[in-house]
Design an enzyme around this catalytic site. Structure first.
Site, PDB file in Angstrom:
ATOM      1  N   SER A 151       2.094  -5.664   2.736  1.00  0.00           N
ATOM      2  CA  SER A 151       3.546  -5.666   2.966  1.00  0.00           C
ATOM      3  C   SER A 151       4.258  -6.681   2.067  1.00  0.00           C
ATOM      4  O   SER A 151       5.380  -7.084   2.358  1.00  0.00           O
ATOM      5  CB  SER A 151       3.839  -5.949   4.444  1.00  0.00           C
ATOM      6  OG  SER A 151       3.158  -7.101   4.875  1.00  0.00           O
TER       7      SER A 151
ATOM      8  N   CYS B 171      -8.716   2.567   5.857  1.00  0.00           N
ATOM      9  CA  CYS B 171      -8.059   3.344   4.800  1.00  0.00           C
ATOM     10  C   CYS B 171      -8.461   2.865   3.406  1.00  0.00           C
ATOM     11  O   CYS B 171      -8.923   1.737   3.224  1.00  0.00           O
ATOM     12  CB  CYS B 171      -6.543   3.310   4.981  1.00  0.00           C
ATOM     13  SG  CYS B 171      -5.804   1.753   4.500  1.00  0.00           S
TER      14      CYS B 171
ATOM     15  N   GLU C 170      -0.638  -0.661  15.761  1.00  0.00           N
ATOM     16  CA  GLU C 170      -1.374   0.567  15.387  1.00  0.00           C
ATOM     17  C   GLU C 170      -2.356   0.950  16.490  1.00  0.00           C
ATOM     18  O   GLU C 170      -2.450   2.111  16.891  1.00  0.00           O
ATOM     19  CB  GLU C 170      -2.116   0.360  14.058  1.00  0.00           C
ATOM     20  CG  GLU C 170      -2.902   1.609  13.646  1.00  0.00           C
ATOM     21  CD  GLU C 170      -3.728   1.403  12.377  1.00  0.00           C
ATOM     22  OE1 GLU C 170      -3.263   0.715  11.451  1.00  0.00           O
ATOM     23  OE2 GLU C 170      -4.850   1.934  12.325  1.00  0.00           O
TER      24      GLU C 170
ATOM     25  N   HIS D 198       5.937  -6.771   7.607  1.00  0.00           N
ATOM     26  CA  HIS D 198       5.894  -8.187   7.973  1.00  0.00           C
ATOM     27  C   HIS D 198       6.201  -9.045   6.770  1.00  0.00           C
ATOM     28  O   HIS D 198       5.337  -9.769   6.283  1.00  0.00           O
ATOM     29  CB  HIS D 198       4.522  -8.546   8.556  1.00  0.00           C
ATOM     30  CG  HIS D 198       4.317  -7.935   9.881  1.00  0.00           C
ATOM     31  ND1 HIS D 198       3.201  -7.249  10.243  1.00  0.00           N
ATOM     32  CD2 HIS D 198       5.156  -7.869  10.947  1.00  0.00           C
ATOM     33  CE1 HIS D 198       3.340  -6.802  11.470  1.00  0.00           C
ATOM     34  NE2 HIS D 198       4.512  -7.156  11.915  1.00  0.00           N
TER      35      HIS D 198
ATOM     36  N   CYS E  95       2.223   6.307   8.650  1.00  0.00           N
ATOM     37  CA  CYS E  95       1.364   6.526   7.488  1.00  0.00           C
ATOM     38  C   CYS E  95       0.436   7.714   7.779  1.00  0.00           C
ATOM     39  O   CYS E  95      -0.202   7.758   8.839  1.00  0.00           O
ATOM     40  CB  CYS E  95       0.531   5.287   7.214  1.00  0.00           C
ATOM     41  SG  CYS E  95      -0.642   5.549   5.862  1.00  0.00           S
TER      42      CYS E  95
ATOM     43  N   ASN F 130      -2.852  -7.920   7.933  1.00  0.00           N
ATOM     44  CA  ASN F 130      -3.734  -7.609   6.801  1.00  0.00           C
ATOM     45  C   ASN F 130      -3.752  -8.747   5.788  1.00  0.00           C
ATOM     46  O   ASN F 130      -4.761  -8.980   5.124  1.00  0.00           O
ATOM     47  CB  ASN F 130      -3.393  -6.243   6.180  1.00  0.00           C
ATOM     48  CG  ASN F 130      -2.139  -6.272   5.358  1.00  0.00           C
ATOM     49  OD1 ASN F 130      -2.147  -6.709   4.220  1.00  0.00           O
ATOM     50  ND2 ASN F 130      -1.025  -5.818   5.930  1.00  0.00           N
TER      51      ASN F 130
ATOM     52  N   CYS G 252       0.877  -1.171   0.000  1.00  0.00           N
ATOM     53  CA  CYS G 252       0.000   0.000   0.000  1.00  0.00           C
ATOM     54  C   CYS G 252       0.918   1.224   0.000  1.00  0.00           C
ATOM     55  O   CYS G 252       2.126   1.115   0.250  1.00  0.00           O
ATOM     56  CB  CYS G 252      -0.879  -0.008   1.250  1.00  0.00           C
ATOM     57  SG  CYS G 252       0.077   0.092   2.768  1.00  0.00           S
TER      58      CYS G 252
ATOM     59  N   HIS H 272       2.834   1.988  11.049  1.00  0.00           N
ATOM     60  CA  HIS H 272       1.792   1.772  12.069  1.00  0.00           C
ATOM     61  C   HIS H 272       1.629   2.946  13.023  1.00  0.00           C
ATOM     62  O   HIS H 272       0.602   3.082  13.675  1.00  0.00           O
ATOM     63  CB  HIS H 272       2.165   0.577  12.972  1.00  0.00           C
ATOM     64  CG  HIS H 272       2.186  -0.736  12.278  1.00  0.00           C
ATOM     65  ND1 HIS H 272       1.222  -1.113  11.394  1.00  0.00           N
ATOM     66  CD2 HIS H 272       3.036  -1.791  12.386  1.00  0.00           C
ATOM     67  CE1 HIS H 272       1.500  -2.342  10.965  1.00  0.00           C
ATOM     68  NE2 HIS H 272       2.596  -2.769  11.538  1.00  0.00           N
TER      69      HIS H 272
HETATM   70  S1  SF4 Z   1      -3.182   3.000   6.921  1.00  0.00           S
HETATM   71 FE1  SF4 Z   1      -1.905   1.153   6.916  1.00  0.00          FE
HETATM   72  S2  SF4 Z   1      -2.776  -0.151   5.299  1.00  0.00           S
HETATM   73 FE2  SF4 Z   1      -3.586   1.920   5.002  1.00  0.00          FE
HETATM   74  S3  SF4 Z   1      -2.231   2.926   3.515  1.00  0.00           S
HETATM   75 FE3  SF4 Z   1      -1.468   3.399   5.565  1.00  0.00          FE
HETATM   76  S4  SF4 Z   1       0.047   1.829   6.049  1.00  0.00           S
HETATM   77 FE4  SF4 Z   1      -1.182   1.080   4.336  1.00  0.00          FE
END
Ligand code: SF4
Length: 292
Positions: free
Chosen positions: A276, A203, A138, A43, A108, A234, A12, A86
């Site tokens: 990941s 997200c 997270e 991971h 992120c 995930n 992602c 995270h």
């Molecule tokens: S919140 Fe987590 S899964 Fe969503 S884009 Fe960001 S890192 Fe990726």
């Protein structure tokens, strides 16, 4: 064999951004620079091995809770520390900044938005309900913004067990949860607390990966392969989702796990991958399947 690849399989944008930050710091430094990450950056063992060769090294623990031990004596003075996608709690941030290492934040931005909503509402006295896995880094990080009024729920039973809050209620979700499960909990939270402020914080990347699985089924996949680390939350969610379509589902980490005897019986196979999973692994799986 016909191989259908999900449109949004693999990294992602948040994970890709964190990797680019760590790699950029490694290549910009001297030859001996170490880029320490507070827990595993992603991971995926194969990708972590590649990054280790570039000078990126995991320290701390999966949940970003333990003290970090860095051999100060042998450490290059050029070394730096990176926070994962995270994110972390304010307390962890304070701790990491107290270490004798330059601090870089690769949280992120989508996780940052969730943290902001929690922080703003907690400051106004709201109780905070977080849908997620209480053991996931997270969620552990997000709870740190709730000023002691955070409640993690993972099921309807957990929602039933919430107390009668005297003030406002704010509800958010961990970024990688299932949309349909969040909706079921949100409906019940609204019944219990009609004034609750609810935010859809799953997200966009997660939603795309989840709808990608149903697209594979609609396009005729007879079986689904999900590529990703065994410990990747995930990826495991994608496996669970694929299984819910009652299609044979296989969770693999690399192409080496593909068994032609098993996959040879399918004509069309769908392939997806967790957030990941690096592109080089997805490609090698698709190529090997196409050759069956
Ligand atoms: S919140 Fe987590 S899964 Fe969503 S884009 Fe960001 S890192 Fe990726």
């Amino acid at each position: 064999m016909k191989v259908i690849r999900a449109q949004s399989a693999g990294f992602c944008w948040g994970v890709e951004r964190a990797i680019n930050i760590a790699r950029g710091l490694a290549s910009d430094g001297g030859e001996d620079r170490r880029v320490y990450t507070d827990g595993p950056l992603i991971h995926n063992r194969q990708m972590m091995e590649r990054m280790e060769a570039e000078g990126v090294r995991e320290v701390g623990d999966y949940q970003s809770q333990s003290e970090i031990e860095i051999d100060q004596k042998n450490q290059d003075e050029d070394s730096v520390l990176v926070v994962r996608a995270h994110g972390i709690s304010p307390e962890r941030r304070q701790y990491l900044k107290s270490l004798d290492l330059p601090f870089n934040d690769a949280t992120c931005p989508d996780v940052g938005i969730i943290a902001g909503k929690i922080k703003n509402h907690a400051r106004k006295g709201y109780d905070i309900v977080v849908f997620g896995d209480p053991e996931h880094p997270e969620v552990i990080g997000l709870m740190g913004y709730a000023e002691g009024r955070g409640h993690v729920v993972c099921s309807l039973d957990d929602v039933e067990a919430l107390p009668a809050f005297s003030g406002g209620v704010c509800m958010v979700s961990q970024s990688t949860m299932f949309s349909h499960e969040y909706k079921a909990l949100v409906d019940r939270v609204f019944e219990k607390y009609p004034q609750a402020q609810i935010f859809d914080t799953i997200c966009g990347a997660t939603k795309e990966r989840q709808s990608g699985v149903s697209d594979l089924v609609e396009q005729g996949a007879e079986a689904i392969i999900v590529i990703g680390g065994r410990h990747s939350a995930n990826t495991r969610k994608l496996v669970k989702l694929a299984e819910s379509y009652e299609k044979p589902t296989f969770h693999i980490e690399t192409a080496e796990e593909l068994n032609a005897d098993i996959f040879g019986r399918f004509e069309t196979i769908g392939v997806t991958a967790g957030a990941s999973t690096p592109e080089f692994i997805i490609q090698s799986v698709c190529e090997r399947l196409e050759a069956v």
